[in-house]
Structure formats: C-alpha cells, structure tokens
Design a protein around this motif. Sequence first.
Motif, PDB file in Angstrom:
ATOM      1  N   PRO A 137       0.852  -1.303  -0.104  1.00 11.26           N
ATOM      2  CA  PRO A 137      -0.025   0.074  -0.092  1.00 11.26           C
ATOM      3  C   PRO A 137       0.865   1.348  -0.127  1.00 11.26           C
ATOM      4  N   ILE A 138       2.365   1.279   0.702  1.00 10.74           N
ATOM      5  CA  ILE A 138       2.761   2.276   0.731  1.00 10.74           C
ATOM      6  C   ILE A 138       3.603   2.589  -0.576  1.00 10.74           C
ATOM      7  N   ALA A 139       4.199   1.439  -1.092  1.00 10.46           N
ATOM      8  CA  ALA A 139       4.923   1.517  -2.244  1.00 10.46           C
ATOM      9  C   ALA A 139       4.337   1.848  -3.520  1.00 10.46           C
ATOM     10  N   ARG A 140       3.092   1.318  -3.637  1.00 11.64           N
ATOM     11  CA  ARG A 140       2.303   1.620  -4.870  1.00 11.64           C
ATOM     12  C   ARG A 140       1.199   2.666  -4.762  1.00 11.64           C
ATOM     13  N   ASP A 141       1.057   3.329  -3.372  1.00  7.38           N
ATOM     14  CA  ASP A 141       0.104   4.509  -3.417  1.00  7.38           C
ATOM     15  C   ASP A 141      -1.328   3.699  -3.485  1.00  7.38           C
ATOM     16  N   MET A 142      -1.473   2.617  -2.777  1.00  2.00           N
ATOM     17  CA  MET A 142      -2.808   2.015  -2.867  1.00  2.00           C
ATOM     18  C   MET A 142      -3.658   2.310  -1.505  1.00  2.00           C
ATOM     19  N   CYS A 143      -3.109   3.274  -0.909  1.00  2.96           N
ATOM     20  CA  CYS A 143      -4.114   3.905   0.103  1.00  2.96           C
ATOM     21  C   CYS A 143      -3.500   5.387   0.289  1.00  2.96           C
ATOM     22  N   GLN A 144      -4.342   5.955   0.900  1.00  3.36           N
ATOM     23  CA  GLN A 144      -4.214   7.428   1.090  1.00  3.36           C
ATOM     24  C   GLN A 144      -3.344   7.797   2.406  1.00  3.36           C
ATOM     25  N   LYS A 145      -3.495   6.940   3.553  1.00  4.66           N
ATOM     26  CA  LYS A 145      -2.702   7.178   4.744  1.00  4.66           C
ATOM     27  C   LYS A 145      -2.434   5.965   5.391  1.00  4.66           C
ATOM     28  N   VAL A 146      -1.687   5.980   6.566  1.00 10.41           N
ATOM     29  CA  VAL A 146      -1.244   4.691   7.100  1.00 10.41           C
ATOM     30  C   VAL A 146      -1.540   5.168   8.833  1.00 10.41           C
ATOM     31  N   ILE A 147      -2.108   4.243   9.529  1.00  8.11           N
ATOM     32  CA  ILE A 147      -2.320   4.268  10.875  1.00  8.11           C
ATOM     33  C   ILE A 147      -1.553   3.352  11.617  1.00  8.11           C
ATOM     34  N   ILE A 148      -0.534   3.555  12.688  1.00 12.44           N
ATOM     35  CA  ILE A 148       0.293   2.571  13.367  1.00 12.44           C
ATOM     36  C   ILE A 148      -0.281   2.261  14.705  1.00 12.44           C
ATOM     37  N   VAL A 149      -0.413   1.119  14.916  1.00 10.96           N
ATOM     38  CA  VAL A 149      -1.001   0.607  16.304  1.00 10.96           C
ATOM     39  C   VAL A 149       0.458   0.309  16.899  1.00 10.96           C
ATOM     40  N   GLY A 150       0.492   0.888  18.186  1.00  9.34           N
ATOM     41  CA  GLY A 150       1.531   0.677  19.030  1.00  9.34           C
ATOM     42  C   GLY A 150       1.280   0.611  20.442  1.00  9.34           C
ATOM     43  N   SER A 151       2.504   0.467  21.426  1.00  8.82           N
ATOM     44  CA  SER A 151       2.408   0.461  22.709  1.00  8.82           C
ATOM     45  C   SER A 151       3.666   1.155  23.362  1.00  8.82           C
ATOM     46  N   ASN A 152       3.568   1.353  24.679  1.00  4.24           N
ATOM     47  CA  ASN A 152       4.778   1.700  25.303  1.00  4.24           C
ATOM     48  C   ASN A 152       5.786   0.591  25.577  1.00  4.24           C
ATOM     49  N   ASP A 153       6.225   0.061  24.508  1.00  7.14           N
ATOM     50  CA  ASP A 153       7.327  -1.019  24.507  1.00  7.14           C
ATOM     51  C   ASP A 153       8.257  -0.839  23.241  1.00  7.14           C
ATOM     52  N   LEU A 154       9.364  -1.100  23.637  1.00  4.76           N
ATOM     53  CA  LEU A 154      10.574  -0.788  22.420  1.00  4.76           C
ATOM     54  C   LEU A 154      10.319  -1.763  21.081  1.00  4.76           C
ATOM     55  N   GLN A 155       9.746  -2.984  21.170  1.00  5.80           N
ATOM     56  CA  GLN A 155       9.626  -3.521  19.826  1.00  5.80           C
ATOM     57  C   GLN A 155       8.603  -3.144  19.268  1.00  5.80           C
ATOM     58  N   SER A 156       7.476  -2.611  19.763  1.00 12.45           N
ATOM     59  CA  SER A 156       6.331  -2.007  18.939  1.00 12.45           C
ATOM     60  C   SER A 156       6.661  -0.760  18.207  1.00 12.45           C
ATOM     61  N   LEU A 157       7.360   0.070  19.187  1.00 14.91           N
ATOM     62  CA  LEU A 157       7.916   1.287  18.587  1.00 14.91           C
ATOM     63  C   LEU A 157       9.254   1.019  17.575  1.00 14.91           C
ATOM     64  N   TYR A 158       9.818   0.074  17.694  1.00 16.22           N
ATOM     65  CA  TYR A 158      10.690  -0.335  16.769  1.00 16.22           C
ATOM     66  C   TYR A 158      10.036  -0.323  15.230  1.00 16.22           C
ATOM     67  N   VAL A 159       9.010  -1.236  15.311  1.00 11.91           N
ATOM     68  CA  VAL A 159       8.090  -1.604  14.154  1.00 11.91           C
ATOM     69  C   VAL A 159       7.499  -0.347  13.644  1.00 11.91           C
ATOM     70  N   ALA A 160       6.964   0.608  14.482  1.00  8.88           N
ATOM     71  CA  ALA A 160       6.403   2.019  14.274  1.00  8.88           C
ATOM     72  C   ALA A 160       7.391   2.693  13.462  1.00  8.88           C
ATOM     73  N   ASN A 161       8.482   2.665  13.906  1.00 13.45           N
ATOM     74  CA  ASN A 161       9.548   3.540  13.234  1.00 13.45           C
ATOM     75  C   ASN A 161      10.010   2.950  12.011  1.00 13.45           C
ATOM     76  N   ASN A 162       9.977   1.769  11.855  1.00 11.59           N
ATOM     77  CA  ASN A 162      10.143   1.039  10.540  1.00 11.59           C
ATOM     78  C   ASN A 162       9.079   1.643   9.217  1.00 11.59           C
ATOM     79  N   VAL A 163       7.812   1.560   9.957  1.00 12.85           N
ATOM     80  CA  VAL A 163       6.897   1.894   9.194  1.00 12.85           C
ATOM     81  C   VAL A 163       7.103   3.508   8.559  1.00 12.85           C
TER      82      VAL A 163
END
Length: 332
Positions: A170-196
């Motif tokens: 969806p990001i690479a091919r403009d298949m969506c208008q926007k992205v929403i991230i679901v995360g929490s107060n832990d390093l691993q979920s925010l690491y994924v959020a940062n990758n997105v």
Amino acid sequence: MNVHPKLSAMTDNLRAEAAIEPDAPVTAPPTKTTQIIAIYGKGGIGKSFTLANLSYMMAQLGKKVLLIGCDPKSDTTSLLFGGRACPTILETSSKKKLAGDEVSIGDVCFKRDGVFAMELGGPEVGRGCGGRGIIHGFELIEKLGFHDWGFDYVLLDFLGDVVCGGFGLPIARDMCQKVIIVGSNDLQSLYVANNVCSAVEYFRKLGGNVGVAGIVVNKDDGTGEAAAFAQAAGIPVLSSIPADDDIRRKSASYQIIGRPGTPWAPLFEELAARVADAPPQQPRTLTHDGLLSLFKSSDVGRDVVLEKATIEDMCGPQVKAKPSLEVIYDNV
C-alpha cells in the motif's frame, strides 16, 4: 497481391476499433470518495482488536466499511465474527481453481451488523512467501471489482514486523491514502512503528503520496514512551486505549466493546472521527539511538559497552599467528 480474407477482416476490425473516439474525461466532482487506510503494527500488539471495534463503530455511525485482513495468520476478522474463522481468498481461490470454478464475492466476503470483511490469507508455514501471497490476494480482489466497490472506508490490516515487498504494497504503490500505526509503550512495537515511518518517508522521497495519519496507543499503561515517539516522529496520537482488565476479558471472549451505548463507546467514537479527519503527513524517522533514548537506559541496556573480541577469544590461547597472504609491492 491477394490478401487472405481472415487477415483482411482482422485489419478492418482493428482500424474500426482505432477510429472509436475515447470517452471524454470526467470533470464532475466525485459522488463518493473512499478512504483506503492501511493499519500497521507489531504482531500481537492489538491491530485486530482495534480494527474490529473501530470498523464496528464506524458502521453503527452510518458508514459503509470494508475490513481486509492482510496478515497470513488470518486473524483480523476473528473478533468481528465471534471467534469464527473466515474463509480466506487464497485458500478459496485454490479450491475453486482445482474444481474449475470462478471465485464470487459471496465466497470470500462476509458481513456483520453493517461491517463487510474478508481475509487475504497466506501460505502454510514453510511453503511459500507471505508477501507474495498478499500481492496475489490483491490481484484477486481487483478481479472481483475492488475499484468499483462503493465503500466509505476500506481498512487494511498489515503485519508490521515483516519488511518484504508484499507487506509494503500500500505504501510503495500508493494503494492507500494514509497509514495508521498501532503501538504500545514497549521498544519492540515502537521499533516496528519507526520502520513503518521509515518506509513512508522513503517512498514519499520517490514521489509517493502516502502519509502517516497517526498512532493508536494500545494497552496504554501511562508510561508515555509511545506518546514521546509520536512527538519525535511528528505524528499525532489518535487514541490511547488503556490497559484495562475489562477490555482484556471481553476481547479474550470475542466480544465487541465498541458498541454504541457501552462504557467504551465514546473512546471508539472519538477514534472513528479522528481516523476520518487526520491528514496524511510525512513522519520523521528516528535513529536507533533516538528510539532507545525514549526509554530509561536501565530498561534497554544503553549503558552496556561493546567489547571487541580477539582471535584468541575465538580460537583459544594456543592459536599461532599465520603469515599474511597480502602481496606487498616495493615502491618503484
């Protein structure tokens, strides 16, 4: 020179087709605009819980919503359907193909209380690429008329841990208008959020238009790391869903808590409004050290010093130095 009758007829048909004037471009304002929103997050962070309740609330507010699970685990719709497994597009397509039948909408799309839902599915463990499965699944729903469907919102649930091509579609091919991230107060979920955020930032530099609309903080225990990440990345916090035992129990028993008139209804009503209105924007990607700095050094080991290993460490104290194979030329 004699021309074969069939070749002459084909030539005449091609000329007649080429002479047809194309339809004039549409200049009237669109009568319906579909917001296609990709939701990313670490596996197990609560994307399916958030999306099931969000889509349900949107439908109760009069919106036409399609929820598409893009996770090989195929668990996006399980909460929506009370724990029941939804037949996946890939599995159904394979069975239909073997039987010589075509896939129809009713084979892969199901609904509950106004929410339409489907699962793309994925290959069995060790038997294929999940990202390729995502690409193939989207090809199938496009054949089913995806671009002609009249929804207010299409919500795509993507696994954020995986960085191969299909999951970034969806990001690479403009298949969506926007992205929403679901995360929490832990390093691993925010690491994924940062990758997105990094993926969005990269493709926007290449001319893409997808942006991050914000982050939903799930299981919020009040420590504030996810909110600090959002501020550093330049994205808003759309909602903070508390780490509440009532939510945990009801979700574990496949109950929708985002129903009008329930204690949690205002939370999801507000989230639905913010998801609708939040504009896509370019985030700032944090460095690894910047991400670690959101947490106490004692929690993430920032005080650890890297000690260089030696060849003696690797081979033992009796190791003998071997002559170098490097060729040294005398200066001329």
